[in-house]
Design an enzyme around this catalytic site. Structure first.
Site, PDB file in Angstrom:
ATOM      1  N   ARG A 147      68.011  27.546  51.956  1.00 47.17           N
ATOM      2  CA  ARG A 147      68.303  28.331  53.151  1.00 47.17           C
ATOM      3  C   ARG A 147      68.476  27.440  54.380  1.00 47.17           C
ATOM      4  NH1 ARG A 147      65.612  33.415  51.184  1.00 47.17           N
ATOM      5  NH2 ARG A 147      66.165  35.093  52.586  1.00 47.17           N
ATOM      6  N   ARG A 207      59.455  46.960  51.857  1.00 48.66           N
ATOM      7  CA  ARG A 207      58.937  45.649  52.236  1.00 48.66           C
ATOM      8  C   ARG A 207      58.614  45.627  53.721  1.00 48.66           C
ATOM      9  NH1 ARG A 207      63.062  41.247  49.787  1.00 48.66           N
ATOM     10  NH2 ARG A 207      62.624  40.343  51.827  1.00 48.66           N
ATOM     11  N   ARG A 255      65.465  37.977  60.955  1.00 48.68           N
ATOM     12  CA  ARG A 255      65.928  37.345  59.707  1.00 48.68           C
ATOM     13  C   ARG A 255      67.419  37.024  59.805  1.00 48.68           C
ATOM     14  NH1 ARG A 255      64.126  41.741  55.570  1.00 48.68           N
ATOM     15  NH2 ARG A 255      65.050  40.381  53.997  1.00 48.68           N
ATOM     16  N   ARG A 309      66.246  50.260  52.159  1.00 49.33           N
ATOM     17  CA  ARG A 309      65.973  49.656  50.854  1.00 49.33           C
ATOM     18  C   ARG A 309      64.543  49.992  50.435  1.00 49.33           C
ATOM     19  NH1 ARG A 309      66.819  43.277  49.734  1.00 49.33           N
ATOM     20  NH2 ARG A 309      65.136  42.964  51.215  1.00 49.33           N
ATOM     21  N   LYS A 339      72.066  39.781  47.149  1.00 47.97           N
ATOM     22  CA  LYS A 339      71.788  38.641  46.273  1.00 47.97           C
ATOM     23  C   LYS A 339      70.950  39.070  45.056  1.00 47.97           C
ATOM     24  CE  LYS A 339      69.895  35.970  49.492  1.00 47.97           C
ATOM     25  NZ  LYS A 339      70.030  36.793  50.716  1.00 47.97           N
TER      26      LYS A 339
HETATM   27  P1  AMP Z   1      64.045  37.149  50.530  1.00 41.12           P
HETATM   28  O1  AMP Z   1      63.293  37.981  49.556  1.00 41.12           O
HETATM   29  O2  AMP Z   1      64.941  36.143  49.868  1.00 41.12           O
HETATM   30  O3  AMP Z   1      64.769  37.980  51.568  1.00 41.12           O
HETATM   31  O4  AMP Z   1      62.973  36.270  51.326  1.00 41.12           O
HETATM   32  C1  AMP Z   1      61.978  36.882  52.123  1.00 41.12           C
HETATM   33  C2  AMP Z   1      61.419  35.891  53.111  1.00 41.12           C
HETATM   34  O5  AMP Z   1      60.803  34.796  52.412  1.00 41.12           O
HETATM   35  C3  AMP Z   1      62.452  35.233  54.016  1.00 41.12           C
HETATM   36  O6  AMP Z   1      62.776  36.034  55.137  1.00 41.12           O
HETATM   37  C4  AMP Z   1      61.722  33.941  54.413  1.00 41.12           C
HETATM   38  O7  AMP Z   1      60.737  34.193  55.393  1.00 41.12           O
HETATM   39  C5  AMP Z   1      60.999  33.577  53.121  1.00 41.12           C
HETATM   40  N1  AMP Z   1      61.861  32.696  52.299  1.00 41.12           N
HETATM   41  C6  AMP Z   1      62.486  32.995  51.119  1.00 41.12           C
HETATM   42  N2  AMP Z   1      63.196  31.963  50.670  1.00 41.12           N
HETATM   43  C7  AMP Z   1      63.044  30.954  51.582  1.00 41.12           C
HETATM   44  C8  AMP Z   1      63.555  29.642  51.716  1.00 41.12           C
HETATM   45  N3  AMP Z   1      64.401  29.128  50.807  1.00 41.12           N
HETATM   46  N4  AMP Z   1      63.167  28.911  52.796  1.00 41.12           N
HETATM   47  C9  AMP Z   1      62.316  29.391  53.706  1.00 41.12           C
HETATM   48  N5  AMP Z   1      61.837  30.634  53.667  1.00 41.12           N
HETATM   49  C10 AMP Z   1      62.175  31.435  52.611  1.00 41.12           C
END
Ligand code: AMP
Length: 216
Positions: free
Chosen positions: A88, A160, A171, A127, A13
């Site tokens: 999400r 990360r 996740r 990553r 993404k």
């Molecule tokens: P990402 O960088 O998009 O992979 O997001 C990292 C983490 O942030 C995710 O695994 C969730 O714990 C939290 N997170 C990001 N976006 C959302 C969302 N829309 N709703 C809830 N948690 C989120």
């Protein structure tokens, strides 16, 4: 152009987002990046978000929805936006629809990047991410020119804390339970465009432009 990028963790993404936001000149709104900035700054929101993110769980809807609603009201979102990692959950998607409707706006496309789970583990454990400009690298397939240094801004790359195998599995579970139902939700409203995401970055970009029916 009002876009949403949907897909499992590691679907690509962020990579697609950086190209699409340049192409359409719209801001890139990544809820994950916003939470990480708060975690770094140790704000109240950051401390709360970290307690979920470190376990591979989703941050509660009320918190996430109000964060995104505020962000979408900023000046730079008037001409459009790209949401990466939001919504999400179904309540988040419904809240977004309500919010846009109130403003007389709607989503143009939801790009659904489809990847196999077994690919995700390999992509995410290798990553490395730039903590400053958020560009992602892959140790084997898209390494930085200089080891551990961001090509774009020269910062030292990090892994990360949630890109370790146990957390990645959580996740993925959260994705299948809570986010995957959104595919049906957006299929019903007709805005979804499914993109095969298992190939190289270039192939996936081509697939994305093809479904949006725009030239690269
Ligand atoms: P990402 O960088 O998009 O992979 O997001 C990292 C983490 O942030 C995710 O695994 C969730 O714990 C939290 N997170 C990001 N976006 C959302 C969302 N829309 N709703 C809830 N948690 C989120």
């Amino acid at each position: 152009m009002n876009l949403v990028l949907l897909g499992a963790p590691g679907a690509g993404k962020g990579t697609q987002a950086s190209v699409l936001t340049k192409k359409f000149r719209i801001p890139h709104i990544s809820t994950g990046d916003i939470f990480r900035a708060h975690m770094e700054a140790k704000t109240e929101l950051g401390i709360l978000a970290q307690s979920y993110i470190s376990k591979g769980m989703l941050v509660p809807d009320e918190v996430t929805v109000s964060l995104v609603n505020r962000r979408l009201q900023e000046e730079d979102c008037r001409q459009g936006f790209l949401l990466d990692g939001f919504p999400r959950t179904l309540p988040q998607a419904e809240a977004l629809d309500r919010f846009l409707l109130e403003q007389g706006r709607k989503l143009d496309f939801v790009i659904n990047l489809m990847v196999d789970d077994r690919l995700v583990i390999g992509r995410l454990t290798k990553r490395r991410t730039c903590p400053v400009c958020h560009v992602s690298y892959h140790l084997d397939y898209a390494p930085p020119r200089q080891k551990n240094i961001c090509d774009s801004c020269g910062a030292t790359l990090i892994q990360r804390a949630d890109d370790v195998e146990d957390v990645i599995r959580e996740r993925l579970l959260a994705y299948h339970r809570q986010t995957e139902p959104l595919i049906q939700y957006y299929t019903q409203t007709g805005v979804i465009r499914n993109v095969e995401g298992n190939g190289s970055i270039e192939e996936v970009l081509q697939n994305t432009f093809a479904v949006l029916e725009v030239a690269e």
